[in-house]
Design a protein around this motif. Structure first.
Motif, mmCIF file in Angstrom:
data_model
loop_
_atom_site.group_PDB
_atom_site.id
_atom_site.type_symbol
_atom_site.label_atom_id
_atom_site.label_comp_id
_atom_site.label_asym_id
_atom_site.label_seq_id
_atom_site.Cartn_x
_atom_site.Cartn_y
_atom_site.Cartn_z
ATOM 1 N N CYS A 78 -3.563 3.212 1.917
ATOM 2 C CA CYS A 78 -2.373 2.372 2.031
ATOM 3 C C CYS A 78 -2.352 1.366 0.880
ATOM 4 O O CYS A 78 -3.336 0.684 0.620
ATOM 5 N N CYS A 125 -2.662 -2.563 2.818
ATOM 6 C CA CYS A 125 -3.848 -3.031 3.553
ATOM 7 C C CYS A 125 -5.109 -2.298 3.123
ATOM 8 O O CYS A 125 -6.202 -2.659 3.526
ATOM 9 N N CYS A 143 0.728 2.800 5.027
ATOM 10 C CA CYS A 143 0.534 3.173 6.419
ATOM 11 C C CYS A 143 1.788 2.784 7.201
ATOM 12 O O CYS A 143 2.604 1.996 6.722
ATOM 13 N N CYS A 153 2.346 -1.115 7.531
ATOM 14 C CA CYS A 153 2.722 -1.805 6.296
ATOM 15 C C CYS A 153 4.097 -1.353 5.822
ATOM 16 O O CYS A 153 4.851 -2.140 5.251
HETATM 17 ZN ZN LIG Z 1 -1.314 -0.496 5.553
#
Ligand SMILES: [Zn+2]
Ligand SMILES: [Zn+2]
Length: 122
Positions: free
Chosen positions: A39, A42, A77, A80
């Motif tokens: 991701c 994050c 992800c 996010c």
């Molecule tokens: Zn993420």
């Protein structure tokens, strides 16, 4: 166990459905080939087991803009990706609010200017 051969229409419908799905999936698969399964926000790492939770975000928010070099794609992800779009909505809403605030702030100086000019003319 031989299945009944599907009718021509059934085959066409199945094929059209598969083509649409492939078109939808193609940029995702390309992006997953180009970029590591991480991701971009994050830093969460993904494997074959959970890669379906990794989504392709379009940097310019135009899903029809899919350059082959992947410059418009970002792997995010689900969480996010949600946040990213939420922030865009909030930024758009906040933008109109500050513009309204500014309009309110400039209101009185302009009123002063008008009366000053009016005074000079008199
Ligand atoms: Zn993420
Ligand atoms: Zn997105």
């Amino acid at each position: 166990m031989v299945a009944n051969s599907p009718s021509k229409l059934d085959r066409m419908v199945a094929e059209a459905r598969r083509n649409a799905k492939e078109r939808e999936q193609s940029y995702r698969e390309q992006a997953l080939k180009i970029y590591p399964w991480i991701c971009g926000r994050c830093g969460r790492e993904f494997t074959r087991a959970n890669v379906r939770e990794l989504t392709v975000h379009h940097r310019d928010h135009n899903h029809d803009n899919n350059p082959a070099d992947g410059s418009n794609w970002e792997l995010l992800c689900l969480y996010c990706h949600d946040n990213e779009h939420q922030r865009q909505l909030e930024a758009a809403g906040g933008g109109t609010n500050t513009r309204e605030d500014r309009r309110g702030a400039t209101h009185s100086p302009f009123a002063n200017l008008k009366s000053l000019l009016a005074d000079k003319k008199r």
